[in-house]
Design an enzyme around this catalytic site. Sequence first.
Site, PDB file in Angstrom:
ATOM      1  N   ARG A   7      -3.975  11.643   0.463  1.00 13.08           N
ATOM      2  CA  ARG A   7      -4.502  12.760  -0.662  1.00 13.08           C
ATOM      3  C   ARG A   7      -5.801  12.809  -0.473  1.00 13.08           C
ATOM      4  NH1 ARG A   7      -2.803  10.319  -6.113  1.00 13.08           N
ATOM      5  NH2 ARG A   7      -2.066   8.472  -4.865  1.00 13.08           N
ATOM      6  N   GLU A  55       7.272  -2.293  -9.498  1.00 14.11           N
ATOM      7  CA  GLU A  55       6.580  -1.317  -8.906  1.00 14.11           C
ATOM      8  C   GLU A  55       7.265  -0.023  -9.629  1.00 14.11           C
ATOM      9  OE1 GLU A  55       3.943  -0.997  -6.951  1.00 14.11           O
ATOM     10  OE2 GLU A  55       4.136  -3.062  -7.300  1.00 14.11           O
ATOM     11  N   LEU A  94      -7.317  -5.358   1.904  1.00 12.07           N
ATOM     12  CA  LEU A  94      -6.230  -4.456   2.604  1.00 12.07           C
ATOM     13  C   LEU A  94      -6.794  -2.918   2.670  1.00 12.07           C
ATOM     14  CD1 LEU A  94      -3.145  -5.752   0.474  1.00 12.07           C
ATOM     15  CD2 LEU A  94      -4.121  -6.690   2.480  1.00 12.07           C
ATOM     16  N   LYS A 133     -43.419  14.352  11.892  1.00 14.41           N
ATOM     17  CA  LYS A 133     -42.351  13.476  12.520  1.00 14.41           C
ATOM     18  C   LYS A 133     -43.247  12.532  13.454  1.00 14.41           C
ATOM     19  CE  LYS A 133     -40.801  13.651  16.697  1.00 14.41           C
ATOM     20  NZ  LYS A 133     -40.825  14.177  17.980  1.00 14.41           N
ATOM     21  N   GLN A 149      -3.064  -4.139  11.537  1.00 15.39           N
ATOM     22  CA  GLN A 149      -1.715  -3.769  10.784  1.00 15.39           C
ATOM     23  C   GLN A 149      -1.309  -2.470  11.561  1.00 15.39           C
ATOM     24  OE1 GLN A 149      -1.143  -2.806   6.823  1.00 15.39           O
ATOM     25  NE2 GLN A 149       1.032  -3.747   6.729  1.00 15.39           N
ATOM     26  N   GLY A 168       2.115  -0.632 -10.636  1.00 16.94           N
ATOM     27  CA  GLY A 168       3.165  -1.724 -10.940  1.00 16.94           C
ATOM     28  C   GLY A 168       3.031  -2.291 -12.159  1.00 16.94           C
TER      29      GLY A 168
HETATM   30  C1  UD1 Z   1      -0.147  -1.411  -5.427  1.00 14.86           C
HETATM   31  C2  UD1 Z   1       0.600  -2.472  -5.935  1.00 14.86           C
HETATM   32  C3  UD1 Z   1       0.802  -2.193  -7.555  1.00 14.86           C
HETATM   33  C4  UD1 Z   1      -0.562  -1.879  -8.412  1.00 14.86           C
HETATM   34  C5  UD1 Z   1      -1.612  -1.025  -7.543  1.00 14.86           C
HETATM   35  C6  UD1 Z   1      -2.768  -1.177  -7.972  1.00 14.86           C
HETATM   36  C7  UD1 Z   1       2.057  -3.147  -4.195  1.00 14.86           C
HETATM   37  C8  UD1 Z   1       3.335  -3.004  -3.750  1.00 14.86           C
HETATM   38  N1  UD1 Z   1       1.939  -2.451  -5.390  1.00 14.86           N
HETATM   39  O1  UD1 Z   1       0.254  -0.383  -5.386  1.00 14.86           O
HETATM   40  O2  UD1 Z   1       1.498  -3.383  -8.198  1.00 14.86           O
HETATM   41  O3  UD1 Z   1      -0.411  -1.547  -9.381  1.00 14.86           O
HETATM   42  O4  UD1 Z   1      -1.588  -1.388  -6.063  1.00 14.86           O
HETATM   43  O5  UD1 Z   1      -3.742   0.115  -7.441  1.00 14.86           O
HETATM   44  O6  UD1 Z   1       1.281  -3.694  -3.642  1.00 14.86           O
HETATM   45  N2  UD1 Z   1      -2.254  -1.223   2.638  1.00 14.86           N
HETATM   46  C9  UD1 Z   1      -2.288  -1.970   3.554  1.00 14.86           C
HETATM   47  N3  UD1 Z   1      -1.191  -1.864   4.372  1.00 14.86           N
HETATM   48  C10 UD1 Z   1      -0.038  -1.611   3.979  1.00 14.86           C
HETATM   49  C11 UD1 Z   1       0.209  -0.947   2.548  1.00 14.86           C
HETATM   50  C12 UD1 Z   1      -1.095  -0.705   1.924  1.00 14.86           C
HETATM   51  O7  UD1 Z   1      -3.235  -2.349   3.993  1.00 14.86           O
HETATM   52  O8  UD1 Z   1       1.012  -1.722   4.714  1.00 14.86           O
HETATM   53  C13 UD1 Z   1      -3.488  -1.351   1.637  1.00 14.86           C
HETATM   54  C14 UD1 Z   1      -4.002   0.046   1.141  1.00 14.86           C
HETATM   55  O9  UD1 Z   1      -4.814   0.714   2.329  1.00 14.86           O
HETATM   56  C15 UD1 Z   1      -4.351  -0.209  -0.181  1.00 14.86           C
HETATM   57  C16 UD1 Z   1      -3.862  -1.039  -0.780  1.00 14.86           C
HETATM   58  O10 UD1 Z   1      -3.248  -1.930   0.464  1.00 14.86           O
HETATM   59  O11 UD1 Z   1      -6.022  -0.224  -0.090  1.00 14.86           O
HETATM   60  C17 UD1 Z   1      -2.941  -0.688  -1.778  1.00 14.86           C
HETATM   61  O12 UD1 Z   1      -1.826  -0.225  -1.112  1.00 14.86           O
HETATM   62  P1  UD1 Z   1      -1.208   1.024  -2.034  1.00 14.86           P
HETATM   63  O13 UD1 Z   1      -0.069   1.776  -1.052  1.00 14.86           O
HETATM   64  O14 UD1 Z   1      -2.322   2.020  -2.475  1.00 14.86           O
HETATM   65  O15 UD1 Z   1      -0.524   0.417  -3.128  1.00 14.86           O
HETATM   66  P2  UD1 Z   1      -0.156   0.952  -4.538  1.00 14.86           P
HETATM   67  O16 UD1 Z   1       0.981   1.847  -4.363  1.00 14.86           O
HETATM   68  O17 UD1 Z   1      -1.101   1.784  -5.177  1.00 14.86           O
END
Ligand code: UD1
Length: 469
Positions: A20, A159, A13, A357, A80, A146
């Site tokens: 940030r 979460e 993902l 070079k 996405q 989470g």
């Molecule tokens: C997520 C988990 C949380 C866990 C944490 C660990 C969820 C809802 N929560 O939270 O339980 O403890 O990771 O780090 O999943 N991403 C997408 N598409 C989206 C949203 C996110 O591709 O629509 C990708 C982000 O780029 C990232 C990863 O998914 O690489 C995690 O997403 P992020 O929003 O960082 O989730 P957390 O809030 O960290």
Amino acid sequence: MNQPEKSCGVLLLAAGKGTRMRSKTPKVLHLMLEEPILYYPLRASLDAGFEHTAVVVGYEGEAVEHWVKENFPDSSIIWQREQRGTGHAAKLAQEWWSAYDNVIVLAGDAPLITSETLKYLAERHILGGSDCSFLSFVLDDPTGYGRVIRDGDKVRVVEHKDATESERAVREVNSGMYIFRTRALASVIDDLSCKNAQGEYYLPDALALIAARGGKVEAVLAGDSEQFLGINDQIQLANASRIMRDRIVFSLMRNNGLHCMDPSSVWIGPKVKIGRDVTIHPSVQLWGETVVEDGAFIGSFSVLRNSVVRENANLKGSVRLNDSTIGPRASAGPFSFMREHGELLENAHMGRFVEIKKSVVGKDSKVPHLSYIGDTVIGENTNIGAGTITCNYDGVKKNRTKIGSNCLIGSDTMFVAPVEVGDEVSTAAGSVITNRIPDGALGVGRARQSNIEGWSERRRKKLTEGKVS
Ligand code: UD1
Ligand code: MG
């Protein structure tokens, strides 16, 4: 033979923005040891034997897609366009993961996961007959993560923003790394809801849904939390880089006998290859596809990128190599710079304040001091005097110089390219060479010296009489 019940894809993902990081670059393309963050989980997946990978892209997705296609051409891309949560990302990839019996889901911004851990998770999941297994770990400060809520043999994730006070007190957290039996994931993926504090579809909600339908969900508690560190800002990126640096340097010291007196100042990228009995002094950086062969020495403040250092070569310090090669027993530095496919052949030398070079310096030849050698071929056993320059640029294009073997090039010779000089040639110091020099000849291209007797005395007199302005 592929065993169908064990086939496994890896979904990364990587659609998130990474606010940030305070940068226009999408988070997963930020560099860690000079490779994008996304390189690491992709590499770990392949190293663990999972060759089917897909990356979910979104924010600045064109750039991420471009990089993936260049570097991991077998990986699939899933778009996405709108980031509506990790569950939504997994849903969009359903057609892709449905081709496998299992799918591992990883975050593209968590680069420290190892191939061993991925292998272990998958083996345990498959042998244990689980529908979902995920990695959890314990944090002193679990804020933001989470929480893993265990209730008898049932386990679910809540979460941070949705958790109650007592749930927030739980320090076991979800790593965001899972393996699902794809049939189990498919049976719940359409039932995820976005009625939660963030209005997002949460992938971790799939765990409770699978469990509620009688599926087996297992939280695999890992002792080492370092592997799950996600990167959200530049400071976390620097910390993760340091951890990865230690892993790489220590593993080379342990397995290849790398001698390194100050490992904390040595930076080696993940694609670099190092032979046996190599010594690296403090404050060295080796990047890209650099190769350092057996017995080589790399002195302090050297920075090498996509370069090759052959066996027993000696980089005496402050050497910068880009896409270049130092031959066996050849030496460079201190203060040498070589770029664009420069090459020293066996036992050749480039010394202080020399830039080379797109040139080859032949076996046993030397360019010891203060020279620029560009678009040039130098034969064997030739010595290039201090200050020699190949004038390769005519204002429009680059021109070539050819210097033969066993030559003695006088200091401060200018070779105005295109120009060729034969074997056993000498040039007079300070010559400007514009024409061919045949084998065995001396090339002289400078004004003849003349002396004016008594000149100093006459000048002094004039000065004291105030006649010289
Ligand atoms: C997520 C988990 C949380 C866990 C944490 C660990 C969820 C809802 N929560 O939270 O339980 O403890 O990771 O780090 O999943 N991403 C997408 N598409 C989206 C949203 C996110 O591709 O629509 C990708 C982000 O780029 C990232 C990863 O998914 O690489 C995690 O997403 P992020 O929003 O960082 O989730 P957390 O809030 O960290
Ligand atoms: Mg995160």
